[in-house]
Scaffold this motif. Structure first.
Motif, PDB file in Angstrom:
ATOM      1  N   ASN A  80       0.824  -1.209   0.000  1.00 50.28           N
ATOM      2  CA  ASN A  80       0.000   0.000   0.000  1.00 50.28           C
ATOM      3  C   ASN A  80       0.858   1.260   0.000  1.00 50.28           C
ATOM      4  OD1 ASN A  80      -2.293  -1.589   0.082  1.00 50.28           O
ATOM      5  ND2 ASN A  80      -2.618  -1.351   2.276  1.00 50.28           N
ATOM      6  N   THR A  81       1.902   1.252   0.807  1.00 45.88           N
ATOM      7  CA  THR A  81       2.760   2.435   0.910  1.00 45.88           C
ATOM      8  C   THR A  81       3.509   2.691  -0.387  1.00 45.88           C
ATOM      9  OG1 THR A  81       3.054   1.935   3.265  1.00 45.88           O
ATOM     10  CG2 THR A  81       4.553   3.542   2.294  1.00 45.88           C
ATOM     11  N   MET A 230       6.977   7.857   1.271  1.00 45.57           N
ATOM     12  CA  MET A 230       7.182   6.579   1.942  1.00 45.57           C
ATOM     13  C   MET A 230       7.212   6.744   3.463  1.00 45.57           C
ATOM     14  SD  MET A 230       7.457   3.779   0.078  1.00 45.57           S
ATOM     15  CE  MET A 230       8.368   2.757   1.247  1.00 45.57           C
ATOM     16  N   GLY A 231       7.816   7.818   3.938  1.00 47.21           N
ATOM     17  CA  GLY A 231       8.006   7.955   5.381  1.00 47.21           C
ATOM     18  C   GLY A 231       7.171   9.024   6.041  1.00 47.21           C
ATOM     19  N   ALA A 232       6.245   9.669   5.314  1.00 44.80           N
ATOM     20  CA  ALA A 232       5.450  10.740   5.905  1.00 44.80           C
ATOM     21  C   ALA A 232       4.544  10.185   7.007  1.00 44.80           C
ATOM     22  CB  ALA A 232       4.627  11.434   4.824  1.00 44.80           C
ATOM     23  N   LEU A 246       2.929   2.016   6.058  1.00 43.01           N
ATOM     24  CA  LEU A 246       4.071   1.645   6.893  1.00 43.01           C
ATOM     25  C   LEU A 246       4.338   2.594   8.064  1.00 43.01           C
ATOM     26  CD1 LEU A 246       6.864   0.211   4.559  1.00 43.01           C
ATOM     27  CD2 LEU A 246       5.602  -0.935   6.370  1.00 43.01           C
ATOM     28  N   PRO A 247       4.318   3.917   7.885  1.00 47.04           N
ATOM     29  CA  PRO A 247       4.594   4.771   9.044  1.00 47.04           C
ATOM     30  C   PRO A 247       3.657   4.513  10.218  1.00 47.04           C
ATOM     31  CG  PRO A 247       4.719   6.054   7.035  1.00 47.04           C
ATOM     32  CD  PRO A 247       4.183   4.713   6.650  1.00 47.04           C
ATOM     33  N   MET A 270      11.440  -0.079   5.035  1.00 48.15           N
ATOM     34  CA  MET A 270      10.957   1.177   4.469  1.00 48.15           C
ATOM     35  C   MET A 270      12.121   2.054   4.008  1.00 48.15           C
ATOM     36  SD  MET A 270       8.475   4.056   6.216  1.00 48.15           S
ATOM     37  CE  MET A 270       9.732   4.489   7.440  1.00 48.15           C
ATOM     38  N   GLY A 271      13.158   2.149   4.831  1.00 42.93           N
ATOM     39  CA  GLY A 271      14.331   2.910   4.430  1.00 42.93           C
ATOM     40  C   GLY A 271      15.027   2.297   3.223  1.00 42.93           C
TER      41      GLY A 271
END
Length: 292
Positions: A80-81, A230-232, A246-247, A270-271
């Motif tokens: 999803n991310t 991706m990381g918001a 993911l976050p 994620m990274g």
């Protein structure tokens, strides 16, 4: 004929060598503060994060990495991310490229004000962006009030992946517009005139002249947009903690269940995905430079 120094009687080339050796021996020490900072604030914490992901998860009694790849809910969160970030990136680049080319080529009264308004959201954190999406498409938002008056039912998008898409798009557009306006101003207009004189249509000019000229800016903006999406966390957290991205998954594993191994493994994954996106962009950029 060799030149000799009047004081030492040595050839000038030999006399200058020690200075070059001193400079070569000095520059590693000049890099030492940056290397220490890199090791203290990134390398060591990330190494600890990777190690934590190898420990046993409390619920599955397997390592965090095995839990991530074996449990469908974590894989679904990753998919999803990635898909959401790709969709946001493509839409951001399409809109920002059109707006950037228009503002770079058109000069009218209020152009500076319009550009300032378009880039004003740069000052907003993710939480404020999420709040704006709620005001637009939440249960009491503008969309809900209009749909209630017209169709007698409330339409809400804010608390779903559609609302998160709107928030990420709103967050990413100003950064891409700033980059693409500057890149569009540097395009060589004579190439377009030459293509037009040869009978090329406007679409051919766009795809064969404008898009290749904007390719480095598009790649760099797209990479930053993808990594940011991706990381918001702030926007996603404001719109609802039930969103399967993911976050929020990492946040839930870390705070609600104290599954540090799974949270660490998800963070590394994620990274890693974001890093692969950045590396792919660099490879495409270097390939273009070598071909040119």
């Amino acid at each position: 004929m060799a030149m000799f120094d009047a004081r030492s009687g040595l050839p000038t080339a030999l006399r200058r060598r020690p200075r070059h050796r001193q400079s070569a021996a000095r520059w590693p020490w000049m890099l030492l503060p940056a290397l220490l900072f890199f090791a203290a604030f990134w390398l060591l914490p990330f190494a600890r994060l990777v190690q934590t992901g190898m420990t046993l998860d409390r619920s599955t009694q397997h390592s965090g990495y095995w839990t991530v790849i074996s449990q469908p809910q974590y894989l679904q969160s990753l998919v999803n991310t990635v898909l959401l970030s790709l969709a946001v990136t493509l839409m951001t680049l399409a809109i920002a490229a059109i707006v950037g080319c228009f503002l770079a080529r058109q000069h009218f009264v209020g152009r500076g004000t319009l550009l300032a308004l378009l880039t004003f959201p740069l000052a907003f954190p993710g939480v404020v962006v999420g709040f704006l999406v709620v005001m637009l498409a939440g249960r009491q938002g503008v969309l809900a009030q209009l749909s209630l008056g017209l169709f007698h039912e409330r339409w809400t998008l804010a608390y779903s992946l559609s609302g998160l898409f709107m928030g990420y798009l709103y967050f990413s557009l100003p950064r891409a517009i700033v980059t693409l306006v500057a890149a569009s101003e540097k395009l060589d207009r004579s190439l377009e005139e030459a293509a037009r004189s040869l009978g090329a249509s406007q679409w051919r000019i766009v795809w064969d002249v404008i898009v290749p000229g904007l390719k480095p800016a598009l790649l760099s903006s797209g990479a930053l947009c993808f990594a940011t999406s991706m990381g918001a966390f702030g926007t996603a957290f404001t719109l609802g903690t039930d969103l399967n991205v993911l976050p929020l998954t990492i946040y839930g594993e870390f705070t609600n269940y104290a599954n540090f191994a799974t949270a660490a493994a998800l963070s590394v994954v994620m990274g890693g995905v974001a890093w692969l996106g950045l590396m792919l962009t660099r490879m495409l950029t270097h390939t273009k430079e070598e071909n040119s």
